[in-house]
Each structure stands twice: as C-alpha cells, then as structure tokens.
Design a protein around this motif. Structure first.
Motif, short mmCIF file in Angstrom:
data_model
loop_
_atom_site.label_atom_id
_atom_site.label_comp_id
_atom_site.label_asym_id
_atom_site.label_seq_id
_atom_site.Cartn_x
_atom_site.Cartn_y
_atom_site.Cartn_z
N PHE A 249 39.78 32.93 79.72
CA PHE A 249 39.37 33.63 82.04
C PHE A 249 39.09 31.97 82.25
O PHE A 249 38.92 31.03 81.54
CB PHE A 249 37.41 34.10 81.18
N HIS A 250 39.99 32.03 83.76
CA HIS A 250 39.84 31.99 84.26
C HIS A 250 39.24 32.27 85.79
O HIS A 250 39.49 32.37 86.65
CB HIS A 250 41.52 31.06 84.78
N PRO A 251 37.66 31.16 85.86
CA PRO A 251 37.26 31.67 86.91
C PRO A 251 37.72 30.95 88.18
O PRO A 251 37.04 31.62 89.63
CB PRO A 251 36.07 31.33 86.98
N GLU A 252 38.36 29.35 87.98
CA GLU A 252 38.62 29.24 89.56
C GLU A 252 39.51 30.68 90.77
O GLU A 252 39.93 30.17 91.43
CB GLU A 252 39.11 27.84 89.51
N LEU B 206 39.67 33.30 90.69
CA LEU B 206 38.74 34.66 91.36
C LEU B 206 38.35 34.49 92.41
O LEU B 206 38.30 33.10 93.00
CB LEU B 206 37.48 34.95 90.84
N GLU C 267 36.34 34.29 96.32
CA GLU C 267 34.92 33.27 96.14
C GLU C 267 33.99 34.88 96.85
O GLU C 267 34.50 36.29 97.31
CB GLU C 267 34.65 32.57 97.28
N ASP D 3 38.86 41.64 90.46
CA ASP D 3 37.90 40.44 89.86
C ASP D 3 36.84 41.27 88.96
O ASP D 3 37.07 40.83 88.08
CB ASP D 3 37.59 40.19 91.32
N CYS E 143 36.39 39.79 85.13
CA CYS E 143 35.35 39.27 84.97
C CYS E 143 34.76 40.92 83.20
O CYS E 143 34.80 40.84 82.71
CB CYS E 143 34.34 40.11 85.56
N MET F 208 32.64 38.63 81.20
CA MET F 208 31.56 37.79 81.73
C MET F 208 31.11 38.94 82.70
O MET F 208 30.51 39.45 83.92
CB MET F 208 32.61 36.80 82.42
N GLU G 191 29.11 37.50 86.05
CA GLU G 191 30.47 37.75 87.52
C GLU G 191 30.47 38.69 87.38
O GLU G 191 30.42 39.03 88.75
CB GLU G 191 30.92 36.99 86.70
N TYR H 24 30.70 40.75 91.19
CA TYR H 24 31.69 41.70 91.69
C TYR H 24 31.35 43.03 92.46
O TYR H 24 31.62 43.54 93.02
CB TYR H 24 33.21 41.41 91.19
#
Lengths: 150, 298
Positions: free
Chosen positions: B73-76, B78, B80, B103, B107, B112, B115, B119
């Motif tokens: 998982f790469h939240p960076e 997604l 904002e 997104d 998640c 997640m 998160e 969304y």
C-alpha cells in the motif's frame, strides 16, 4: 370549454407520467434479476464484482446492442443478461477482434449468464439481442463482472 | 367533450392503478411492450457511439492487480482527500470524482478502512457539488457504514458507488460527466500502475501498461462523442499524445478455439496475443500518464 381543455391537459400529463413510472419499474426490476445472476452457482469461495457500469438498452425486433470491451488475462468474467422475469429472453454472443465467434448462449438454452476464463488479454465484442421466438421488444440489461477470490 | 373527458379519466385511473401494483410480467407483458415502445427514446442509458457501447475496465479490478503483485500500500500516491472542494468547475470535479473512486477501491483492497471511509465521504461531498448526490442515497451510505471493516463488502460497495453514479448520470442524460468520471477513475488506475512499473520494470509490468492501449482508444472515442468544450479538447489531446506512443507497439493476435465446460457454465478463451512493447517506450508512456494525472489533480 377552457376548463375542459385544462382538465384534458392535466389528465393527459397524468397518463404519460403513469406510463413512464410503470416502464421505469419494469427496467429497474431487471437490475435485481441480473444482480442475482452474479451470485448464482459459484462453485468456489469467490465473488463477482461488476465493472461499475450498467448496460441498459431498449431492444426492438431486429435491434442488436453491441458492447466493445477488453478482457484481461488471468481473469474470469461473468456476463449476465436479462430482459424480464423469464430467464431465456436474451441471446448474447462473444466475438474476438477478427469476428470469430467465441461463444453463443443460444447453444446452451439461452443461459442468462456465462463465465469466461481469459488466458490472454483480448479485444472483443459482446452482442446482445432478444430471442424473437420468446420476446419481440423490451428493456434489456447486461452486466459484466469479474471474479475475485475471497 | 364530457364523454371524452370521462373516458380519459377512467383510462388515467386505470393506468395509475396498474403502475402502482406489483409488476407481474406474465400478465402484462404485451401492455408493457407497447408502453416501453412509446418511451424508447428515454430508455437507453449507455454511452452509445453509433451502435457500439464501450465497456471500461473496473477500477477495482485494476487495483486488485496491485495487491496480487504484492506491491504493498502506498498512501503517498493517493490524491489528497481534503482537495475534494478545491475544484471550481464540473469538468475537473467529475474527473476527480473518478480519481477518488479508484482511491476508495485502492484503500478497500488493502483493507485501509479509515482511509476508505474518508474517500467515500469525499466522493459524497463531491457528488453534492456536482448536484448528483441522489446517486449516494441513504441506503448506500448506510450499507457502507454497516460494512466498515468487512473488506469484500467495502469492495462491492465501491463498485456499487461507481455504478450508482454511472446509472444516475446516464439516466439524466449527462453523458459528458459520466464519461469524465469513468476517465478519471481509469487515469488514477494508470497512475498507480505507472508507479508500480517504475518500481519494478518486469515483463509483466510492461505488458500491463501495453494492454491498456485499447482502453485508451475507447476513451478517446467516448470523449470525442460526449463533449466539445476546450476542456474536453485538451484532455483528448493529452490522450492522443499517449496513443501516439502506443502506435509504435506492434500487436499480434492469433485465434485459438475456446473450450467450454457446460456443467459449470464456463468457457476458457485461449486466443493468443503478443506485443512488441519494450521498457524504453513504456518509460515514455508512464511519464505521460503521471503528468496527465498530476495536471488533473492540481
């Protein structure tokens, strides 16, 4: 006379909106029928998730709905269709990019759904139409879903 | 005149009773057929170009690929979530609604939950700004709330949310916004796939990007037919720039007869495809996908 004309207009509008409502009910009822087909006869521990689009059309006597799509490798898809409460109103065929016929549900008693296990990504066309021996025209709905292991 | 009025009155009452009753197709099929025939111009809700409807891949399916490849998982990556009220025009709102949809799916796939809820909430706010909040009815919101923590249910509800927006927009003949939401979702998919490719330029990753060529071309046709403002023209140009690069790829197709197991209602499609895509070309393509997505979200 003016009052009569006004009443006539109101009643006509009432009639038209009633017809719209009943037609909408008919088409909306297809959504649940097709949704149920996506959970029928699943032999392993998996679910089918739709592609997020609803392919609805009104089909006349000689009309064909043509859906162009990409089926991705390593995925099993389920195509489900309905044009009413009877399960076998709809016919659908799957063609590859060279118009080779890959599948026709008419070979399987107009089965309302079928699964497709895709070994390599392909471009294909799905054609849907009514079985004119059973229904001449009406609202039709198709969904494409992919299989996800639980 | 009075007789005519009485006739119409009885007819209207009759139809009202009929339409309020439970629908039983066997009894009323021919009547329904006559009625729906009269109304056929309002029934089609597909994005039809000529006689062809384009089916776009599910955003959920593409993000599941990321999970299957253990990409993590790469939240960076997604978009904002707080940006949901930063867009002043419907064109960008619709594209970013699609981006948030992907997104949300991303998640949900990676479990997640908090998160995913953020969304979902952003999508709801954005749909209000687009005046399509009816797509997010109380039932959907309740189901989403009830299923927090249930990964598969959230995934299904992500799909339902997408479908709900799609159906609502098409039923209201807003094909432009509908195609933009779909396009936004797919662009975010390509953004995530592009980053995955940059982290591991395997043959599988090259093929994943190459295989999206037809989807891109479907979007170009779709957008050309659903919008004609400068915004559309600019987006189509960006898509065509990427397609220009794809044209350098040679694709080959070989038909192989499918096999069918009718007892489980399954056909295996065995036709073979291959492409000449290489890493140098895919590098350029992913760079354009990333730039496109960043332009839309800024």
């Amino acid at each position: 006379m003016k009052n009569s004309l006004f009443s006539f207009a109101v009643l006509t509008l009432t009639l038209i909106s009633s017809l719209t409502l009943s037609s909408q009910t008919h088409c909306d009822s297809l959504h649940n029928i097709v949704k149920d087909l996506l959970s029928e006869n699943i032999y392993d521990n998996s679910i089918y998730i739709t592609d997020g689009q609803a392919y609805k059309s009104f089909l006349g006597e000689s009309e064909i709905s043509e859906i162009s799509t990409t089926l991705f490798e390593g995925t099993t898809y389920r195509i489900a269709t309905s044009a009413g409460i009877e399960e076998n109103f709809m016919l659908f065929e799957l063609y590859d990019q060279d118009r080779n016929l890959l599948f026709s549900n008419s070979d399987y008693n107009n089965s309302p759904y079928w699964d497709f296990k895709v070994e390599n990504t392909i471009e294909c066309t799905i054609e849907t139409h009514l079985d004119l021996n059973k229904k001449l025209e009406g609202c039709a709905l198709m969904m494409i879903a992919f299989k996800k292991a639980k | 005149m009075t007789k005519t009025l009485h006739f119409i009155l009885y007819l209207a009452i009759g139809v009202l009773c009929f339409s309020c009753g439970e629908f039983k197709e066997e009894d009323n099929e021919s009547s329904f057929d006559e009625i729906t025939h009269l109304l056929d111009s309002t029934e089609s809700i597909n994005l039809e170009m000529g006689n062809t409807i384009f089916s776009m891949p599910s955003p959920i399916q593409l993000v599941l690929e990321l999970q299957n490849n253990n990409d993590g998982f790469h939240p960076e990556l997604l978009h904002e979530v707080s940006q949901n009220n930063a867009y002043s025009d419907d064109f960008k709102r619709a594209l970013n609604l699609g981006i948030y949809g992907t997104d949300l799916a991303y998640c949900s796939v990676f479990e997640m939950t908090s998160e995913a809820v953020a969304y979902f909430s952003a999508m709801k706010h954005m749909s209000e700004d687009l005046h399509i909040n009816y797509a997010f009815d109380n039932n959907l919101i309740q189901r989403f709330t009830d299923n927090i923590g249930n990964n598969d249910s959230l995934l299904i509800l992500s799909s339902v949310a997408y479908q709900s927006i799609d159906v609502y927009l098409k039923e209201n003949e807003n094909y432009g916004l509908s195609s933009l939401v779909l396009a936004g979702g797919w662009i975010e998919n390509m953004y995530l796939l592009s980053h995955k490719y940059n982290n591991n330029k395997s043959e599988h990753a090259i093929n994943e990007i190459a295989q999206q060529q037809y989807v891109l071309e479907h979007f170009i046709t779709l957008l050309k037919n659903t919008g004609n403002s400068d915004d559309y023209w600019e987006l189509i140009q960006q898509f065509e720039d990427i397609d220009y690069l794809y044209q350098e790829i040679t694709n080959e197709y070989e038909y192989v007869a499918p096999s069918t197991n009718s007892s489980i209602k399954q056909t295996t499609i065995k036709s073979k495809t291959s492409s000449s895509a290489d890493a140098i070309l895919i590098d350029q393509i992913v760079e354009q996908y990333i730039e496109l997505r960043n332009t839309i979200t800024e």
